[in-house]
Write an enzyme that holds these catalytic residues in place. Structure first.
Site, short mmCIF file in Angstrom:
data_model
loop_
_atom_site.label_atom_id
_atom_site.label_comp_id
_atom_site.label_asym_id
_atom_site.label_seq_id
_atom_site.Cartn_x
_atom_site.Cartn_y
_atom_site.Cartn_z
N VAL A 14 -33.39 36.70 -18.95
CA VAL A 14 -34.84 36.65 -18.75
C VAL A 14 -35.31 35.21 -18.58
O VAL A 14 -35.11 34.38 -19.46
CB VAL A 14 -35.58 37.30 -19.94
CG1 VAL A 14 -37.09 37.17 -19.77
CG2 VAL A 14 -35.19 38.77 -20.07
N ASP A 15 -35.91 34.91 -17.42
CA ASP A 15 -36.52 33.60 -17.19
C ASP A 15 -35.57 32.47 -17.60
O ASP A 15 -35.99 31.50 -18.23
CB ASP A 15 -37.81 33.47 -17.99
CG ASP A 15 -38.83 34.55 -17.66
OD1 ASP A 15 -38.81 35.05 -16.52
OD2 ASP A 15 -39.63 34.91 -18.54
N PHE A 16 -34.32 32.57 -17.21
CA PHE A 16 -33.35 31.69 -17.85
C PHE A 16 -33.26 30.29 -17.25
O PHE A 16 -32.53 29.45 -17.73
CB PHE A 16 -31.97 32.35 -17.96
CG PHE A 16 -31.25 32.70 -16.70
CD1 PHE A 16 -30.34 31.83 -16.14
CD2 PHE A 16 -31.45 33.93 -16.09
CE1 PHE A 16 -29.64 32.17 -15.00
CE2 PHE A 16 -30.76 34.28 -14.95
CZ PHE A 16 -29.85 33.39 -14.39
N ARG B 217 -40.32 34.77 -11.15
CA ARG B 217 -41.72 35.12 -11.42
C ARG B 217 -42.42 33.86 -11.89
O ARG B 217 -41.81 32.98 -12.50
CB ARG B 217 -41.84 36.23 -12.46
CG ARG B 217 -41.28 35.92 -13.85
CD ARG B 217 -41.50 37.11 -14.79
NE ARG B 217 -41.02 36.86 -16.14
CZ ARG B 217 -41.24 37.68 -17.17
NH1 ARG B 217 -41.93 38.79 -16.99
NH2 ARG B 217 -40.77 37.39 -18.36
N PHE C 282 -35.17 37.91 -14.75
CA PHE C 282 -35.65 37.01 -13.70
C PHE C 282 -34.89 35.70 -13.81
O PHE C 282 -34.74 35.15 -14.90
CB PHE C 282 -37.16 36.77 -13.88
CG PHE C 282 -37.88 38.01 -14.34
CD1 PHE C 282 -38.39 38.91 -13.43
CD2 PHE C 282 -37.99 38.30 -15.70
CE1 PHE C 282 -39.02 40.08 -13.85
CE2 PHE C 282 -38.61 39.46 -16.14
CZ PHE C 282 -39.14 40.36 -15.21
#
Length: 387
Positions: free
Chosen positions: A232-234, A297, A263
């Site tokens: 996630v959003d890494f 995102r 994401f």
């Protein structure tokens, strides 16, 4: 953030050449010989004969007066990275790290500028700095760490360079079902002119926090030949960052039944900053099912609702794990991704297919001439010199 000669092969590549996953990195150095069924004693004897700091000197033969040697087996000046950092004051110190797993949190404050950290073996799998705090982990004095506090390594000083090191956070959701703050940062980088060559960044959520010290401070960062994995959003934050020939890998998840699993990028570029993240000549692969990940995102933090996240991905292979039909999504309906600064150029692979043109903004050839490392980093040229 919220929200052997004939070696074993996999997909045509020798196993020794594959990126080592986060779950395997702790046992890689000690366990690889046993896993391949080879005799361990000769390997240990050979390792003992090699100097722990390779070609980078030793406490008896320092490269410079401001070079310190770190070795968990006690053959250096210090056994831990944090203690070595504490012994440095001012600018221009170099730490040479012997192979080992350094389980500790480390912070390089703004006063310790122009620092260099070197993995002595010149293989990032051998030198690992790791800890396991998450945003929701309870602090000894009360409260929780939060996203920033969860970072295993924090770099605030300008002019930092790292080579051949793994930065990791091995906190796992499955081990802590009662914790909802699942962000677990491997490294937070805030300093200007921060460069990482041949490094690995391992985690799950919020692995690599490429940020700046303050909203009005633009921090330039450069990542070359690096490997980053997460879910996630890494890769996230507001830095002006160039990722050149880097490999990003999305992880599978057992806690979710459907897409999206996560994401890759979540930039939070300040509105006043014309340049955010640039990904060039890289690869994005996945161990998850096809199309289960979004490319990006936008993150518009509550602390900066004027942010206009910026991301350009060019000349990069996007494997099938990326949703080609809808590669971008919103983090908040108040800040749709279409209003941000997302673009692509000459990407390849199944995840780069343009099936719905309005969902895949593309640079023109003229615009692409400005989407270069030189344009993003200005008079700073970290790709020059020895790596």
């Amino acid at each position: 953030m919220s929200s052997p000669r004939h070696p074993r092969r996999h997909n045509g590549l020798p196993l020794s050449r594959l990126p080592l996953s986060r779950r395997g990195f702790l046992t890689a150095t000690a366990g690889t010989v046993a896993a391949l069924g080879l005799a361990a004693a000769p390997a240990r004897a050979a390792a003992a004969r090699r100097a722990p700091f390779g070609r980078h000197g030793s406490p008896a033969a320092r490269l410079t007066p401001r070079t310190l040697y770190v070795d968990p087996r006690g053959r250096g000046d210090f056994t831990g990275v944090r203690d070595a950092v504490a012994a440095t004051t001012g600018s221009g110190w170099t730490l040479v790290l012997a192979p080992g797993t350094y389980r500790e949190t480390v912070a390089l404050d703004v006063t310790r500028t122009e620092a260099t950290w070197i993995g002595a073996s010149e293989d990032p799998r051998d030198v690992v700095i790791v800890y396991d705090n998450a945003a929701g982990t309870a602090k000894p004095g009360g409260g929780t760490y939060g996203t920033t506090g969860s970072a295993t390594t924090t770099v605030q000083a300008d002019g930092f360079t790292a080579r051949w090191i793994t930065f990791a956070n091995d906190w796992l959701r499955a081990d802590h079902p009662g914790i909802t703050g699942t962000q677990a940062v491997a490294i937070k980088v805030q300093g200007d002119r921060s460069a990482f060559h041949h490094c690995r960044f391992l985690g799950h959520q919020d692995t690599l926090y490429a940020d700046s010290l303050a909203l009005g401070t633009f921090a330039r960062q450069y990542y070359a030949h690096c490997y980053v994995e997460g879910d996630v959003d890494f890769v996230f934050g507001r830095a002006t960052a160039v990722y050149e020939q880097c490999h990003f890998r999305t992880l599978t998840r057992t806690d979710l039944a459907s897409a999206p699993y996560g994401f890759v990028f979540a930039p939070s570029t300040a509105g006043a900053n014309p340049l955010g993240y640039l990904v060039v000549r890289g690869r994005i692969s996945s161990e998850a099912p096809d199309a289960f990940y979004k490319l990006a995102r936008p993150w518009v933090p509550s602390s900066d609702t004027t942010a206009r996240p910026s991301l350009t991905v060019r000349d990069t292979r996007l494997d099938a794990g990326i949703d080609a039909v809808a590669p971008y999504t919103d983090m908040s309906a108040s800040f749709p991704w279409q209003n941000q600064r997302f673009a692509e150029y000459r990407n390849t692979g199944p995840g780069a297919r343009i099936t719905v043109p309005e969902n895949r903004p593309q640079l023109t050839a003229e615009q692409a001439r400005s989407a270069t490392r030189a344009a993003y980093l200005g008079d700073w040229e970290p790709w020059k010199g020895e790596c």
